[in-house]
Scaffold this motif. Structure first.
Motif, PDB file in Angstrom:
ATOM      1  N   MET A 297       1.412  -1.320  -7.513  1.00 18.71           N
ATOM      2  CA  MET A 297       1.919  -2.166  -6.311  1.00 18.71           C
ATOM      3  C   MET A 297       2.267  -1.484  -5.125  1.00 18.71           C
ATOM      4  O   MET A 297       2.122  -1.668  -3.986  1.00 18.71           O
ATOM      5  N   LEU A 298       3.267  -0.392  -5.212  1.00 18.54           N
ATOM      6  CA  LEU A 298       3.501   0.575  -4.688  1.00 18.54           C
ATOM      7  C   LEU A 298       2.283   1.493  -3.827  1.00 18.54           C
ATOM      8  O   LEU A 298       1.954   1.434  -2.539  1.00 18.54           O
ATOM      9  N   GLY A 299       1.303   1.779  -4.578  1.00 15.44           N
ATOM     10  CA  GLY A 299      -0.075   2.538  -4.374  1.00 15.44           C
ATOM     11  C   GLY A 299      -0.861   1.489  -3.339  1.00 15.44           C
ATOM     12  O   GLY A 299      -1.629   2.051  -2.619  1.00 15.44           O
ATOM     13  N   LEU A 300      -0.819   0.028  -3.655  1.00 18.55           N
ATOM     14  CA  LEU A 300      -1.617  -0.702  -2.882  1.00 18.55           C
ATOM     15  C   LEU A 300      -1.050  -1.021  -1.578  1.00 18.55           C
ATOM     16  O   LEU A 300      -1.737  -1.272  -0.343  1.00 18.55           O
ATOM     17  N   PHE A 301       0.432  -1.300  -1.484  1.00 17.87           N
ATOM     18  CA  PHE A 301       1.215  -1.811  -0.035  1.00 17.87           C
ATOM     19  C   PHE A 301       1.578  -0.537   0.685  1.00 17.87           C
ATOM     20  O   PHE A 301       1.353  -0.931   2.027  1.00 17.87           O
ATOM     21  N   ALA A 302       1.600   0.532   0.259  1.00 16.24           N
ATOM     22  CA  ALA A 302       2.033   1.707   0.929  1.00 16.24           C
ATOM     23  C   ALA A 302       1.138   2.015   2.026  1.00 16.24           C
ATOM     24  O   ALA A 302       1.078   2.046   3.347  1.00 16.24           O
TER      25      ALA A 302
END
Length: 362
Positions: A20-25
């Protein structure tokens, strides 16, 4: 000892949160680039500075929206477990719902410790780099790009000492249009002014350019003028920094010292700094509260499927961030107690978590 089920859920918890962090960042970076690309080109910002800025931006951005990312990731994979009837199988095997929650709590503990340590040591440095870039390159009309925006910092550093600067560039540790006033028995003793003042970390002294000192006399004033002068003052570099982000750039120890110093001076901005301090502790705690809410909401198989669970999750997550911002601003702008303001969202959503958990058990 962790069972196979515990390890399976814990792995899902941490990997989904990481994804999720990797997608939204990157999405946040793309949006930020689209907003700032014109000024970056106009101000001819070096590519290296831009890359460093987006490194700091990523840490700053993910820390800021951490509750949303965590909540959505737990909602996502728990809903998937429910839709695949894996949760029903686990609970049917004799495992209680409380026992089922254990790997989620372990995952929340790991995430909260990471967020806590980042808030103490890593986020302040990234916040400084993030804000330095904005104030150095992106504020104003571009003519002041290398100086930073006009910030008009005015501080009382003791009972009879006052300083003022028009603007401050953190990168070069330079303040512009500096004024220092010293009073004796409520009367001005002398006044020092300079077009700019720069901090030298090696000598621990300040260098003043276009230095002028006016000493007030009984019949006439004494004036001293120099092109350049080194001096030592009774204030720290942080005292010249704009109030809007100074607290965000300090590590835990420095922030505590700074707040104590500001309290002794009777600063009107103490609440602003206290909000930043208390959030370092409240945000990690929210990991547990949001995890319990997310599991309680999404652990049951619904007719609407994952879509309904995600819709509920997004509504709850943004409500949490909304309350957090509203009460944080309320504490900064009014006499509302900062400690209560920062912890109020956790209290409200903590009660909600208990209610939802009881309903989920039933």
């Amino acid at each position: 000892m962790l069972t196979i089920i515990d390890k399976y859920i814990l792995k899902k918890y941490l990997t989904t949160f990481g994804v999720m962090l990797g997608l939204f960042a990157p999405i946040g970076i793309v949006i930020d680039v689209s907003e700032k690309i014109n000024k970056m080109i106009e101000n001819k910002i070096p590519v290296v500075d831009i890359l460093i800025y987006y490194y700091h931006f990523t840490i700053y951005f993910t820390n800021l929206l951490f509750p949303i990312f965590l909540f959505l990731s737990v909602i996502w994979f728990t809903s998937k477990l429910a839709n695949d009837t894996e949760i029903i199988a686990i609970l049917s095997s004799g495992i209680s719902f409380t026992r089922f929650l254990r790997p989620f709590i372990i995952g929340a503990s790991i995430v909260s410790i990471i967020i806590l340590l980042m808030g103490f040591f890593i986020v302040p440095k990234s916040s400084e780099g993030f804000n330095n870039f904005r104030y150095t390159y992106l504020r104003g009309d571009g003519k002041q790009a290398m100086r930073g925006e006009s910030t008009d910092v005015f501080r009382q550093i003791s009972n009879d000492e006052f300083i003022y600067v028009n603007s401050f560039d953190v990168a070069s540790k330079t303040a512009y249009n500096f004024t220092y006033e010293k009073f004796t028995k409520d009367k001005l003793a002398y006044k020092i002014s300079a077009s700019r003042i720069q901090w030298n970390p090696k000598t621990k002294r300040y260098t003043l350019y276009d230095y002028v000192k006016r000493t007030v006399g009984g019949l006439d004033d004494k004036i001293e003028k120099l092109d350049k002068k080194e001096a030592k003052f009774n204030f720290d570099l942080e005292d010249l920094t704009p109030v809007v982000y100074i607290a965000e750039t300090l590590s835990l120890v420095k922030l505590n010292r700074f707040i104590e110093k500001e309290k002794k001076r009777g600063s009107s901005n103490v609440n602003v700094y206290l909000v930043v301090l208390y959030k370092k502790y409240s945000i990690p705690v929210s990991a547990f509260i949001l995890t319990i809410i997310a599991v309680s909401v999404s652990s049951m198989k619904r007719r609407g499927g994952m879509g309904l669970s995600l819709a509920i999750g997004i509504a709850v997550a943004f409500s949490f961030v909304f309350f957090d911002k509203i009460f944080g601003t309320l504490a900064e702008k009014s006499s509302f107690p900062p400690l209560l303001a920062v912890w109020f969202p956790n209290i409200i959503f903590g009660i909600l978590a208990i209610i939802l958990l009881r309903n989920a058990k039933e």
